[in-house]
Design a protein around this motif. Structure first.
Motif, PDB file in Angstrom:
ATOM      1  N   ASN A 212       0.821  -1.207   0.000  1.00 49.83           N
ATOM      2  CA  ASN A 212       0.000   0.000   0.000  1.00 49.83           C
ATOM      3  C   ASN A 212       0.859   1.262   0.000  1.00 49.83           C
ATOM      4  N   MET A 213       1.971   1.210   0.724  1.00 47.22           N
ATOM      5  CA  MET A 213       2.869   2.360   0.800  1.00 47.22           C
ATOM      6  C   MET A 213       3.538   2.635  -0.547  1.00 47.22           C
ATOM      7  N   LEU A 214       3.771   1.561  -1.325  1.00 49.62           N
ATOM      8  CA  LEU A 214       4.532   1.685  -2.567  1.00 49.62           C
ATOM      9  C   LEU A 214       3.667   1.873  -3.810  1.00 49.62           C
ATOM     10  N   LYS A 215       2.388   1.572  -3.733  1.00 51.56           N
ATOM     11  CA  LYS A 215       1.570   1.458  -4.938  1.00 51.56           C
ATOM     12  C   LYS A 215       1.518   2.731  -5.777  1.00 51.56           C
ATOM     13  N   ASP A 216       1.662   3.888  -5.139  1.00 53.72           N
ATOM     14  CA  ASP A 216       1.614   5.145  -5.884  1.00 53.72           C
ATOM     15  C   ASP A 216       3.004   5.654  -6.253  1.00 53.72           C
ATOM     16  N   ARG A 217       4.029   4.910  -5.891  1.00 50.73           N
ATOM     17  CA  ARG A 217       5.406   5.350  -6.133  1.00 50.73           C
ATOM     18  C   ARG A 217       6.116   4.549  -7.214  1.00 50.73           C
ATOM     19  N   CYS A 218       5.477   3.504  -7.708  1.00 51.52           N
ATOM     20  CA  CYS A 218       6.131   2.648  -8.694  1.00 51.52           C
ATOM     21  C   CYS A 218       5.084   2.021  -9.607  1.00 51.52           C
ATOM     22  N   ASN A 219       5.556   1.243 -10.585  1.00 51.83           N
ATOM     23  CA  ASN A 219       4.653   0.583 -11.536  1.00 51.83           C
ATOM     24  C   ASN A 219       4.440  -0.893 -11.223  1.00 51.83           C
TER      25      ASN A 219
END
Length: 263
Positions: A212-219
Motif C-alpha cells: 500500500n505504501m509503494l503502490k503510488d510510487r512505482c509501476n
C-alpha cells in the motif's frame, strides 16, 4: 521490449522452480496468475547465491533435491502454458549456470520454451552488453537491476532497461523486512526520471501495508520471500493429493491478501 503495461501497479511474484516439487511449481504458477499476478519470476535454484536470503536458499535446496537445473526450469514454462498460465514468465538465474550451459544454448532453449525475459542478478551492467544484445536479437527481455548504491549508474542502467526495471529496495540479500528504507521514495523518483519502461520494486516487500505504501510510487511490486515462505509452510500438503487443493487455495488467498491494495 516492454513486457506489460497495466492501469494498476503490477504484481510480480517470485517462486523457485522445483520447490517443493516440479509438478507443484506449475500449479503454483497458475494459482499466482489467478491471484492477479501480471508477470512471474521463476527462480533457478543455485548452490552459491549472492542475492538470496535464507528463505530462498532453503527453497533452492529443496528444488535441487529434485535435480532441478536451468534447462529443466525453462522446460517448465511450456508445461505452465499447457496448464493455462498466460502471463509473461521471467527466468531468474545466476550467470554461472548460463555460462555452463553456454550462452548460445541458453538463448536457444529460452526461445524454444517460450521464455519472455531473463534476469541475472550477479551480472553487472558494465559486463552485460553481450547478453543484452543477444536478448534483443531473440526478442527476450533482459531485466536490469538498479540499487541504492547505483547512484552514478542509474541513468545508464535505466536507459538500456528492457521489459521493466527492477529496483532493489534496500541493501543486502532477499528476505522479509518489517520496514523499508526512508530514502526509498527519493530513490524511486530518481529512477523513474530516467526509465523508459515500468519501474518495479523488490527485496523485502512482504506485507500488504508495504504494498500500500509503494503502490503510488512505482509501476509494480516484486514479492518473493513471503510467498516462498508460505510454500515452505505448505510443502507437505502441496505434495499430497488429498490435501493439495486446499493448500493451493490457501496459497492463492495468501497471495491475494498481500497485493489487495493494488486492486
Amino acid at each position: 521490449m516492454q513486457l506489460l503495461t497495466t492501469a494498476k501497479p503490477m504484481f510480480i511474484p517470485f517462486i523457485v522452480a522445483g520447490d517443493p516439487h516440479p509438478d507443484v511449481t506449475i500449479e503454483l504458477a497458475l494459482a499466482l496468475e489467478e491471484a492477479g499476478a501480471d508477470i512471474l519470476e521463476l527462480g533457478v535454484p543455485y548452490s552459491d547465491p549472492l542475492a538470496d536470503g535464507p528463505i530462498i536458499q532453503r527453497a533452492a535446496a529443496r528444488a535441487l533435491r529434485h535435480r532441478m537445473t536451468l534447462q529443466k526450469a525453462m522446460e517448465l514454462v511450456p508445461e505452465m502454458r499447457k496448464k493455462g498460465v498466460k502471463i509473461p514468465i521471467i527466468i531468474f538465474t545466476y550467470y554461472n549456470p548460463v555460462l555452463q550451459l553456454g550462452e548460445e544454448s541458453f538463448f536457444a532453449l529460452a526461445r524454444k520454451n517460450g521464455v519472455d525475459g531473463i534476469l541475472i542478478p550477479d551480472l553487472p551492467f558494465e559486463e552485460s552488453e553481450h547478453i543484452r544484445k543477444r536478448s534483443a536479437e531473440t526478442g527476450i527481455s533482459f531485466i536490469s537491476l538498479v540499487a541504492p548504491t547505483s547512484k552514478r549508474r542509474i541513468k545508464a542502467i535505466a536507459s538500456h532497461a528492457q521489459g521493466f526495471l527492477y529496483c532493489v529496495s534496500s541493501l543486502g540479500v532477499t528476505g522479509i523486512r518489517d520496514t523499508l528504507p526512508d530514502e526509498l521514495g527519493e530513490f524511486l523518483e530518481e529512477v523513474k526520471r530516467y526509465s523508459r519502461v515500468p519501474v518495479a520494486v523488490g527485496f523485502g516487500i512482504s506485507s500488504s501495508e508495504q504494498v500500500n505504501m509503494l503502490k503510488d510510487r512505482c509501476n509494480g511490486v516484486v514479492i518473493g520471500s513471503a510467498l516462498v515462505r508460505k510454500i515452505e509452510q505448505l510443502a507437505d500438503k502441496l505434495q499430497q493429493e488429498e490435501t493439495k487443493t486446499d493448500a493451493l487455495n490457501e496459497f492463492r488467498s495468501y497471495a491475494q491478501s498481500l497485493v489487495a491494495p493494488l486492486e
